[in-house]
Design an enzyme around this catalytic site. Structure first.
Site, PDB file in Angstrom:
ATOM      1  N   HIS A 155       0.830  -1.223   0.000  1.00  0.00           N
ATOM      2  CA  HIS A 155       0.000   0.000   0.000  1.00  0.00           C
ATOM      3  C   HIS A 155       0.856   1.260   0.000  1.00  0.00           C
ATOM      4  O   HIS A 155       0.440   2.286   0.537  1.00  0.00           O
ATOM      5  CB  HIS A 155      -0.947   0.021   1.209  1.00  0.00           C
ATOM      6  N   SER A 276      14.942  21.532 -17.563  1.00  0.00           N
ATOM      7  CA  SER A 276      13.755  22.350 -17.796  1.00  0.00           C
ATOM      8  C   SER A 276      14.183  23.653 -18.451  1.00  0.00           C
ATOM      9  O   SER A 276      15.269  24.167 -18.175  1.00  0.00           O
ATOM     10  CB  SER A 276      13.080  22.633 -16.455  1.00  0.00           C
ATOM     11  N   LYS A 282      16.279  21.695 -12.454  1.00  0.00           N
ATOM     12  CA  LYS A 282      15.595  20.439 -12.754  1.00  0.00           C
ATOM     13  C   LYS A 282      16.463  19.407 -13.479  1.00  0.00           C
ATOM     14  O   LYS A 282      17.196  19.729 -14.402  1.00  0.00           O
ATOM     15  CB  LYS A 282      14.349  20.705 -13.604  1.00  0.00           C
ATOM     16  N   GLU A 289       9.645   8.241 -17.549  1.00  0.00           N
ATOM     17  CA  GLU A 289       8.275   8.705 -17.809  1.00  0.00           C
ATOM     18  C   GLU A 289       7.803   8.275 -19.194  1.00  0.00           C
ATOM     19  O   GLU A 289       6.659   7.849 -19.378  1.00  0.00           O
ATOM     20  CB  GLU A 289       8.197  10.224 -17.672  1.00  0.00           C
TER      21      GLU A 289
END
Ligand code: ARG
Length: 456
Positions: A155, A276, A282, A289
């Site tokens: 969980h 970025s 970043k 992804e």
């Protein structure tokens, strides 16, 4: 050059021509198409459907066409109807009318099914190798991290500590099953449809076994109607590819979460992250992804292929031409994703100090305290109740469970003793799980050995 103009009085509408052409997707079948044709021509010569001399001329011509394409001397015409007509056009330019004999006892229906199987067969072999390389990464990294501990989750909550080796080996086994599925599917791909002709077979005295042998097919298809309209092997591949992508997406999701500052379990290197345009700090896990996102391409291709085949009457229908769109999309995506996952992992640093730190006071050692009471004769239910009270005490008073003294514990049960303190460190908790398939180093060594020997 059209392969079928004879009965037609009007030219094909230009839009129709464009709409029905498949050259842009099946161009990649050019070499297997030629290989299949060479085997077919040789067989026709052997059985006497064409003369031996004609067979030699055709085979020599096909080899020359092959060389021309390979070396770039010939550029294939992207406006052609499909790769089969384009290769025949090239052959005709080389050897003249005798090229027309190649298509004896054959149809594009059994030809395209053969080409697709030849192509997929090779691709599956390469994908299997790529999977193996990925598995090897998990294996070697596991070997080095038998005692590296981190939280195991259920969980998404800290559950019990596990070793990094154990966590990585979980992925090893997922990809092992994928690997096995690919190997098993190979036999079904490796069946020769050529000789089924358009749908009903041929009256020419062909020798299908000879062609199968020449092209390294294990067997020939049993039913010509099935042979020209079967694309189960495409669907099976896309299913297997979907499972691989699904596994990759789970891995990527974990890496994305683990690379957040909140977790800080991994750091991906500069070579596999991107920046970025506005935020200079970043370093984004874009590869992970994208792999996570590209799963959709496999699922989409699988659904597309399933839908394509649904309720399709026997035997060949032009619908089947669309199979390659789905197959190639799926193939390219799963192969690239598998390779990129490895590149990403090879450039990922495991921050094992942070993993360890995250365990302090997380109560993931509570089960072992309960187990300790059980070993001292208490029924598990009561042990669970007592340990629950200790957990509550820790939470309320910000007490670190593994730092409690024996006297602290005795407040909750007189059964606690020196041994109880020994079970509390997270490393002990991890090492205690030594059953087959457990996370203890000795148990993980067994899985690693089985993985290396292939003895599972
Ligand atoms: N381009 C076609 C395909 O991919 C080849 C077979 C064409 N056969 C036909 N009868 N029109 O399926």
């Amino acid at each position: 050059m059209k392969l079928w103009g004879g009965a037609f009085e009007e030219d094909t509408n230009k839009e129709v021509e464009k709409f029905s052409a498949s050259m842009k997707s099946d161009i990649r079948l050019w070499d297997v198409d030629i290989k299949g044709s060479i085997a077919h021509a040789r067989m026709l010569g052997e059985v006497g459907v064409i003369t031996k001399d004609e067979a030699v001329i055709i085979v020599t011509g096909l080899n020359a066409v092959y060389e021309d394409i390979k070396t770039g001397r010939t550029l294939l015409n992207l406006e052609a109807e499909d790769i089969h007509s384009e290769i025949e056009t090239n052959l005709t330019q080389k050897i003249g009318d005798v090229a027309g004999k190649l298509h004896t006892a054959r149809s594009r229906n059994d030809q395209v099914a053969t080409d697709t199987r030849l192509y997929l067969r090779d691709q599956v072999t390469q994908l299997s190798e790529e999977l193996k390389a990925l598995q090897k990464y998990f294996l070697t990294t596991a070997e080095k991290n038998l005692e590296t501990i981190l939280p195991g989750f259920t969980h998404m909550q800290h559950a019990q500590p596990v070793s990094l080796a154990h966590h990585l080996m979980a992925y090893y086994w997922m990809f092992q099953r994928d690997h096995e599925r690919l190997t098993q599917s190979y036999q079904r791909i490796n069946t020769l449809p050529l000789g089924s002709a358009a749908l009903a077979g041929t009256g020419f005295p062909i020798d299908r076994q000879m062609v199968a042998k020449a092209l390294n097919f294990e067997k020939v298809t049993e039913n010509s109607l099935d042979a020209v309209s079967d694309r189960d092997f495409v669907i099976e591949f896309l299913t297997n590819g979907s499972l691989i992508m699904m596994h990759l997406s789970r891995l990527c999701e974990e890496l994305i979460i683990w690379s957040t500052p909140e977790f800080g379990f991994v750091q991906m290197g500069d070579s596999v992250t991107t920046g970025s345009s506005i935020m200079p700090q970043k370093k984004n896990p874009d590869v992970a992804e994208l792999i996570r996102a590209k799963v959709g391409r496999l699922y989409g291709s699988l659904m597309g292929a399933l839908t394509l085949l649904k309720a399709l009457p026997l035997s060949y229908n032009r619908d089947l031409q669309e199979d390659k769109h789905y197959l190639f999309e799926g193939l390219d995506t799963v192969r690239a994703s598998t390779r990129l996952a490895l590149i990403m992992l090879e450039n990922t640093h495991w921050k094992i100090e942070n993993m360890k730190k995250s365990l302090r006071g997380d109560l993931s050692n509570a089960t072992d305290l309960a187990d300790d009471l059980v070993k001292k004769g208490l029924p598990f239910r009561q042990a669970h109740e007592i340990t629950g009270k200790i957990v509550n005490h820790c939470l309320k008073n910000k007490v670190i469970l593994e730092e409690m003294t024996l006297n602290d514990l005795k407040v909750f049960s007189p059964l606690f003793d020196e041994q109880s303190l020994k079970v509390l460190p997270h490393l002990s908790v991890m090492k205690a799980r030594a059953c087959e398939g457990g996370t203890a180093p000795d148990a993980v060594k067994v899985q690693i050995k089985k993985a290396i020997d292939g003895s599972f």
